[in-house]
Design an enzyme around this catalytic site. Structure first.
Site, PDB file in Angstrom:
ATOM      1  N   THR A 185       1.192  -1.692   0.144  1.00 48.35           N
ATOM      2  CA  THR A 185       0.055   0.077   0.137  1.00 48.35           C
ATOM      3  C   THR A 185       0.915   1.398  -0.324  1.00 48.35           C
ATOM      4  OG1 THR A 185      -1.329  -1.487   1.157  1.00 48.35           O
ATOM      5  CG2 THR A 185      -1.980   1.422   0.970  1.00 48.35           C
ATOM      6  N   ASN A 228      -6.783 -10.037  -6.249  1.00 49.98           N
ATOM      7  CA  ASN A 228      -7.204 -10.947  -5.577  1.00 49.98           C
ATOM      8  C   ASN A 228      -7.937 -11.658  -5.262  1.00 49.98           C
ATOM      9  OD1 ASN A 228      -7.642  -7.853  -5.419  1.00 49.98           O
ATOM     10  ND2 ASN A 228      -8.375  -8.706  -3.130  1.00 49.98           N
ATOM     11  N   GLN A 253      -0.195 -10.813  -5.657  1.00 44.83           N
ATOM     12  CA  GLN A 253      -0.884 -11.616  -6.206  1.00 44.83           C
ATOM     13  C   GLN A 253       0.283 -12.899  -7.144  1.00 44.83           C
ATOM     14  OE1 GLN A 253      -2.616 -12.628  -3.656  1.00 44.83           O
ATOM     15  NE2 GLN A 253      -3.948 -10.766  -2.752  1.00 44.83           N
ATOM     16  N   HIS A 281       3.840 -10.259   3.632  1.00 42.97           N
ATOM     17  CA  HIS A 281       3.784 -11.469   3.646  1.00 42.97           C
ATOM     18  C   HIS A 281       2.354 -12.049   2.317  1.00 42.97           C
ATOM     19  CE1 HIS A 281      -0.364  -9.143   3.877  1.00 42.97           C
ATOM     20  NE2 HIS A 281       0.182  -7.652   3.184  1.00 42.97           N
ATOM     21  N   THR A 296      15.083   4.774   8.771  1.00 38.86           N
ATOM     22  CA  THR A 296      16.015   3.970   9.110  1.00 38.86           C
ATOM     23  C   THR A 296      14.774   2.668   8.636  1.00 38.86           C
ATOM     24  OG1 THR A 296      16.940   4.486  11.071  1.00 38.86           O
ATOM     25  CG2 THR A 296      17.305   2.485  10.550  1.00 38.86           C
ATOM     26  N   CYS A 333     -12.793  -5.375   4.806  1.00 43.48           N
ATOM     27  CA  CYS A 333     -11.950  -3.640   5.229  1.00 43.48           C
ATOM     28  C   CYS A 333     -11.731  -4.181   6.102  1.00 43.48           C
ATOM     29  CB  CYS A 333     -12.833  -2.855   5.019  1.00 43.48           C
ATOM     30  SG  CYS A 333     -14.825  -2.623   5.598  1.00 43.48           S
TER      31      CYS A 333
HETATM   32  N1  PLP Z   1      -2.512  -5.752  -4.085  1.00 43.07           N
HETATM   33  C1  PLP Z   1      -3.660  -6.591  -3.885  1.00 43.07           C
HETATM   34  C2  PLP Z   1      -4.495  -7.033  -5.315  1.00 43.07           C
HETATM   35  C3  PLP Z   1      -3.849  -7.064  -2.329  1.00 43.07           C
HETATM   36  O1  PLP Z   1      -3.722  -8.799  -2.132  1.00 43.07           O
HETATM   37  C4  PLP Z   1      -3.256  -6.228  -1.197  1.00 43.07           C
HETATM   38  C5  PLP Z   1      -3.276  -6.808   0.082  1.00 43.07           C
HETATM   39  O2  PLP Z   1      -4.382  -7.294   0.230  1.00 43.07           O
HETATM   40  C6  PLP Z   1      -2.300  -5.415  -1.373  1.00 43.07           C
HETATM   41  C7  PLP Z   1      -2.156  -4.881  -2.904  1.00 43.07           C
HETATM   42  C8  PLP Z   1      -1.576  -4.481  -0.166  1.00 43.07           C
HETATM   43  O3  PLP Z   1      -0.708  -5.009  -0.122  1.00 43.07           O
HETATM   44  P1  PLP Z   1       0.302  -4.556   1.849  1.00 43.07           P
HETATM   45  O4  PLP Z   1      -1.015  -5.172   3.118  1.00 43.07           O
HETATM   46  O5  PLP Z   1       1.053  -4.905   1.567  1.00 43.07           O
HETATM   47  O6  PLP Z   1      -0.145  -2.574   1.941  1.00 43.07           O
END
Ligand code: PLP
Length: 388
Positions: free
Chosen positions: A73, A156, A184, A206, A243, A331
């Site tokens: 994000t 996703n 994804q 993650h 950092t 959400c």
């Molecule tokens: N983009 C996609 C397609 C995702 O599935 C996600 C997380 O669900 C994100 C972006 C956001 O990832 P992050 O949790 O690292 O901000």
């Protein structure tokens, strides 16, 4: 004894790989700040640079083109901006075009005002509509600055692989820049930045078995870069101050390294399990709708609607039966919203969709138990004549 829970929500987050955990724990003991010039600092720097090489290798990029961030994000907010620099010269982007099925991290438009964001429609199949992209870009006012386009590589919710290299040809023919959310896709399909034709790629640790709290913006070169989102001490070559989260970055690198190996074997195993799951689902509920099943999908994702079962009710029913899955777009409050992906595909978004997503440690036993749970919930829905 309580039955072991079944985790089939890998698209939300994947379990931490042992390799990533070990690397992360070791890195927690590193004393130095990677920006310090003494030995301790240099040791931390060496670990960050190793991770940079590992992340770059996963997507066929140059290590020097990887900027570490706190999450995908943040990488999106960094790159989705009207303000770029070409070397030292400012370069203004006039408008952002985002596909209608992007994750909210992208759909929110980063640093663009809402009125400067245009949505690119998708076809009923769930694939980005390239003709619409072409039409939109043909009427883009070039004198106001180039267009910035964001199209994800894998959705996703549906798992559908989007035609990014075709989109890239259209984008570049119109002098635009292409941002690809590969969150994804990483670890699930082979990624090569040059083949994709992406100018920028977004990654998250993650989702690939790394820790939460690390992401990356990968650029095609070093000359054209977005004006930084986080300014300060000049870390990450001035692109992202603060950092570095050394341990999380090291864990990210270890996960990327692990994911870069054995993709075909992993996909064969996961794909067989997903096929078995979908077969079992169809056998017990022939009316189940599996979204995107005719399209090219990643092998781990199954996004479905069971008529008469509202997604949010279904999610709770599955959870109570011991199975963790997702309902459309969740959400941060945990509330389930209507799936904007189903809406964009012109499908009934009121009932919503349920997403089962598998991963490298999903077992046959878990899938057989998931089918039994699915069968019970599908049958209950019919007996009661209303949502379970
Ligand atoms: N983009 C996609 C397609 C995702 O599935 C996600 C997380 O669900 C994100 C972006 C956001 O990832 P992050 O949790 O690292 O901000």
């Amino acid at each position: 004894m309580a039955k072991k829970r079944i985790y089939l929500d890998w698209n939300a987050t994947a379990p931490l790989l042992d390799e990533a955990r070990d690397a992360l724990v070791d890195a927690l003991s590193l004393l130095g700040n990677p920006s310090s010039v003494h030995s301790e600092g240099r040791a931390a720097r060496a670990m960050v640079e190793k991770a940079r090489r590992q992340v770059a290798a996963l997507v066929g990029a140059e290590p020097s083109h990887v900027t570490f961030t706190s999450c995908a994000t943040e990488a999106a907010n960094h790159v989705l901006t009207p303000d770029f620099r070409m070397g030292r010269a400012p370069l203004s982007v006039a408008r952002l075009y985002v596909s209608a099925i992007e994750h909210p991290a992208i759909r929110e438009g980063g640093r663009f005002d809402r009125e400067r964001v245009t949505e690119i429609p998708v076809e009923a199949s769930g694939v980005v509509d390239l003709k619409s992209l072409e039409t939109l870009l043909a009427s883009h006012p070039q004198d106001a600055g180039p267009p910035l386009i964001a199209i994800m590589l894998v959705n996703n919710e549906t798992g559908i692989i989007q035609p990014v290299s075709e989109a890239s040809a259209i984008v570049h023919a119109h002098g635009g820049l292409l941002v690809v959310d590969a969150v994804q896709a990483a670890g699930r399909i082979a990624i090569d930045m040059a083949t994709l034709g992406a100018d920028f790629l977004i990654l998250s640790a993650h989702k690939i078995g790394g820790p939460k709290g690390a992401g990356a913006l990968v650029s095609r070169g070093e000359t054209l870069m977005p004006v930084p989102l986080i300014r300060g001490g000049g870390q990450e070559k001035g692109h992202r101050a603060g950092t570095e989260n050394v341990a999380a970055i090291v864990g990210f690198g270890a996960a990327a390294h692990w994911m870069a190996e054995g993709l075909d074997e992993r996909n064969a195993a996961i794909g067989a399990l997903r096929d078995r799951l979908e077969g079992g689902m169809r056998a017990s509920a022939p009316d189940v709708v599996i979204h995107g099943e005719a399209e090219k999908r990643v092998v781990n994702t199954c996004f479905f609607t069971l008529p008469e079962l509202k997604a949010e009710t279904g999610q709770i029913a599955f959870d109570l039966e011991g199975l963790a899955l997702s309902a459309g777009a969740a959400c941060s409050s945990g509330k389930v919203g209507q799936s904007h992906v189903l809406t964009a595909m012109g499908r009934d978004a009121k009932t919503g969709g349920l997403r089962i997503s598998l991963g490298f440690s999903t077992t046959e036993d878990e899938i057989e138990r998931a089918i039994e749970i699915f069968m019970r919930i599908a049958a209950r829905r019919k007996v009661s004549g209303r949502a379970a």
